[in-house]
Design a protein around this motif. Structure first.
Motif, PDB file in Angstrom:
ATOM      1  N   GLU A   1       0.842  -1.195   0.000  1.00  0.00           N
ATOM      2  CA  GLU A   1       0.000   0.000   0.000  1.00  0.00           C
ATOM      3  C   GLU A   1       0.880   1.248   0.000  1.00  0.00           C
ATOM      4  O   GLU A   1       2.022   1.217   0.467  1.00  0.00           O
ATOM      5  N   LEU A   2       0.341   2.332  -0.480  1.00  0.00           N
ATOM      6  CA  LEU A   2       1.092   3.585  -0.434  1.00  0.00           C
ATOM      7  C   LEU A   2       1.306   3.994   1.020  1.00  0.00           C
ATOM      8  O   LEU A   2       0.458   3.743   1.880  1.00  0.00           O
TER       9      LEU A   2
ATOM     10  N   SER B   1       1.722   6.843   4.026  1.00  0.00           N
ATOM     11  CA  SER B   1       0.926   8.058   4.249  1.00  0.00           C
ATOM     12  C   SER B   1       1.578   9.247   3.545  1.00  0.00           C
ATOM     13  O   SER B   1       0.892  10.134   3.048  1.00  0.00           O
TER      14      SER B   1
ATOM     15  N   GLU C   1       3.257   9.136   0.741  1.00  0.00           N
ATOM     16  CA  GLU C   1       2.930   9.030  -0.688  1.00  0.00           C
ATOM     17  C   GLU C   1       1.484   9.441  -0.941  1.00  0.00           C
ATOM     18  O   GLU C   1       1.162  10.094  -1.938  1.00  0.00           O
ATOM     19  N   ARG C   2       0.627   9.054  -0.016  1.00  0.00           N
ATOM     20  CA  ARG C   2      -0.787   9.461  -0.168  1.00  0.00           C
ATOM     21  C   ARG C   2      -0.920  10.986  -0.065  1.00  0.00           C
ATOM     22  O   ARG C   2      -1.730  11.589  -0.753  1.00  0.00           O
TER      23      ARG C   2
ATOM     24  N   TRP D   1      -2.652  13.279  -2.722  1.00  0.00           N
ATOM     25  CA  TRP D   1      -3.764  14.149  -2.336  1.00  0.00           C
ATOM     26  C   TRP D   1      -3.470  15.586  -2.765  1.00  0.00           C
ATOM     27  O   TRP D   1      -4.338  16.290  -3.283  1.00  0.00           O
TER      28      TRP D   1
ATOM     29  N   PHE E   1      -7.907   3.325  -8.695  1.00  0.00           N
ATOM     30  CA  PHE E   1      -6.705   3.782  -7.989  1.00  0.00           C
ATOM     31  C   PHE E   1      -7.031   4.979  -7.078  1.00  0.00           C
ATOM     32  O   PHE E   1      -6.655   5.015  -5.907  1.00  0.00           O
TER      33      PHE E   1
ATOM     34  N   ARG F   1      -9.219   4.083  -4.098  1.00  0.00           N
ATOM     35  CA  ARG F   1      -8.455   3.394  -3.057  1.00  0.00           C
ATOM     36  C   ARG F   1      -7.513   4.356  -2.330  1.00  0.00           C
ATOM     37  O   ARG F   1      -7.502   4.444  -1.110  1.00  0.00           O
ATOM     38  N   GLU F   2      -6.701   5.049  -3.098  1.00  0.00           N
ATOM     39  CA  GLU F   2      -5.608   5.803  -2.488  1.00  0.00           C
ATOM     40  C   GLU F   2      -6.003   7.189  -1.994  1.00  0.00           C
ATOM     41  O   GLU F   2      -5.406   7.697  -1.067  1.00  0.00           O
TER      42      GLU F   2
ATOM     43  N   LEU G   1      -4.072  -1.835  -9.549  1.00  0.00           N
ATOM     44  CA  LEU G   1      -3.638  -0.889  -8.516  1.00  0.00           C
ATOM     45  C   LEU G   1      -2.164  -1.107  -8.190  1.00  0.00           C
ATOM     46  O   LEU G   1      -1.422  -0.151  -7.956  1.00  0.00           O
TER      47      LEU G   1
ATOM     48  N   ARG H   1       0.593   1.789  -8.445  1.00  0.00           N
ATOM     49  CA  ARG H   1       1.460   2.194  -7.326  1.00  0.00           C
ATOM     50  C   ARG H   1       2.926   2.172  -7.757  1.00  0.00           C
ATOM     51  O   ARG H   1       3.704   3.059  -7.409  1.00  0.00           O
TER      52      ARG H   1
END
Lengths: 180, 191
Positions: free
Chosen positions: A10-11, A13, A15-16, A20, B139, B142-143, B167, B171
């Motif tokens: 998962e990315l 935080s 990276e998120r 964003w 994507f 989710r992200e 996904l 990523r």
């Protein structure tokens, strides 16, 4: 570790946060206010990108509607009945019921009855348009009954079916002069 | 009844101030989803119009919505925005925006303070642009918005396994883009 393997993770935080930030869009300060106004009077909604072609489109649609209605009147012995009531004439409880049912129509009868959509049908628009707050007053009793049957055939929730029935009863009672 | 429930009830009844409050609460995530979908295809200019369409559709169906005003309503709005955005992407041929002038800036050595952000943005654009629209939407759901895989598969009507593999690839692309940006900035400024 190759890229595909790393992609399974998962990315983070951080990276998120980057993603964003990338997705942030400048929102006009009056956007919420404008939306609220449109929400309470949705017929005023006209996306800007459609505005350019709207004048021409509206004129063409209006001409088509006039021709369609005129042809229908000329060709059918059961000519369309005149407008029975303006929306402003309806008592508040009926106006609310009309609006409830219009929302159902807006949900279930698009795109054919939505003049804003590319899929609207001229003949369908001639009967009613979901963006028209005065829609009910433009329908004859017979048309109302047809609309009711079609709505109830669409698998509405029980509560929505009740709304439709309450509207029909109230509308027809009011048309015949009853207080309801 | 809690304050949020009252707010929702008022909005359902057509109270303009309640509608405004709901828009203010959720507009950032709606705009973000639409921008994420549209920008890589060069259609950022449509974001506001489609955000308007999203909220109008939502208000039309609000009387049927049941759930909390935060998570559930936010997810519902993002779902509508996704469908509106995907419709838009299906409707018209992509028209890519003109490329920016990052390379020119680098070659002339006139780096501005926002160059790092622009480079990252460019890298993410490229990473996301490679995804077909439905997987781009997956994507972002989710992200950006924390949707569960099963929820994404249901909303987009695509296979759960395919969602995961797409996904994963997205990523990887995103990380590659971020790594390239870091390298470029280090080349320019030094590590």
């Amino acid at each position: 570790m190759d890229h595909e393997e790393r992609g399974e993770v998962e990315l983070t935080s951080a990276e998120r946060d980057v993603l964003w930030a990338w997705a942030q869009h400048e929102i006009p300060s009056d956007f919420a206010q404008r939306m609220a106004q449109l929400a309470v009077s949705p017929s005023r909604a006209r996306p800007r990108w459609r505005t350019a072609g709207w004048t021409t489109g509206a004129l063409a649609a209006a001409a088509a509607i006039v021709v369609t209605v005129w042809l229908a009147r000329e060709s059918s012995p059961r000519a369309r009945e005149p407008v029975v009531a303006a929306v402003t004439d309806a008592p508040p409880d009926l106006a609310r019921l009309r609006e409830d049912v219009r929302m159902l129509l807006a949900e279930h009868c698009v795109p054919c009855h939505d003049g804003d959509s590319g899929g609207a049908e001229t003949a369908a628009l001639a009967v009613f348009e979901v963006t028209d707050v005065a829609w009910a007053g433009r329908l004859s009793d017979a048309r109302l009954e047809t609309t009711r049957e079609r709505l109830l055939g669409m698998g509405l929730d029980e509560s929505d079916e009740v709304r439709v029935e309450r509207f029909m009863t109230r509308e027809l009672t009011w048309r015949t002069g009853g207080a309801g | 009844m809690q304050a949020d429930d009252r707010l929702l009830a008022r909005a359902k009844a057509g109270d303009a101030s309640a509608c405004r409050a709901l828009v203010q609460r959720h507009q950032k995530r709606v705009f973000a989803q639409l921008r994420g979908l549209l920008r890589p295809s060069g259609r950022e200019a449509w974001v506001e119009d489609l955000a308007q369409e999203t909220f109008l559709r939502a208000f039309r169906g609000l009387h049927r919505f049941e759930g909390d005003v935060d998570r559930a309503l936010g997810a519902w709005l993002v779902t509508i925005a996704t469908r509106v955005g995907l419709n838009e992407l299906r409707r018209k041929a992509p028209r890519l925006q003109a490329l920016d002038t990052i390379e020119e800036t680098l070659s002339t050595g006139r780096a501005d303070p926002s160059m790092h952000g622009r480079l990252i943005g460019r890298g993410i654009d490229e990473a996301v642009r490679e995804l077909p629209p439905a997987y781009r939407a997956a994507f972002l759901l989710r992200e950006l918005h924390g949707f569960e895989y099963a929820e994404i598969a249901r909303v987009l009507e695509i296979d759960l396994g395919t969602v995961k593999s797409r996904l994963s690839r997205a990523r990887s692309r995103l990380r590659e883009a971020l790594a390239r940006t870091r390298t470029t900035m280090e080349d320019y400024h030094g590590p």
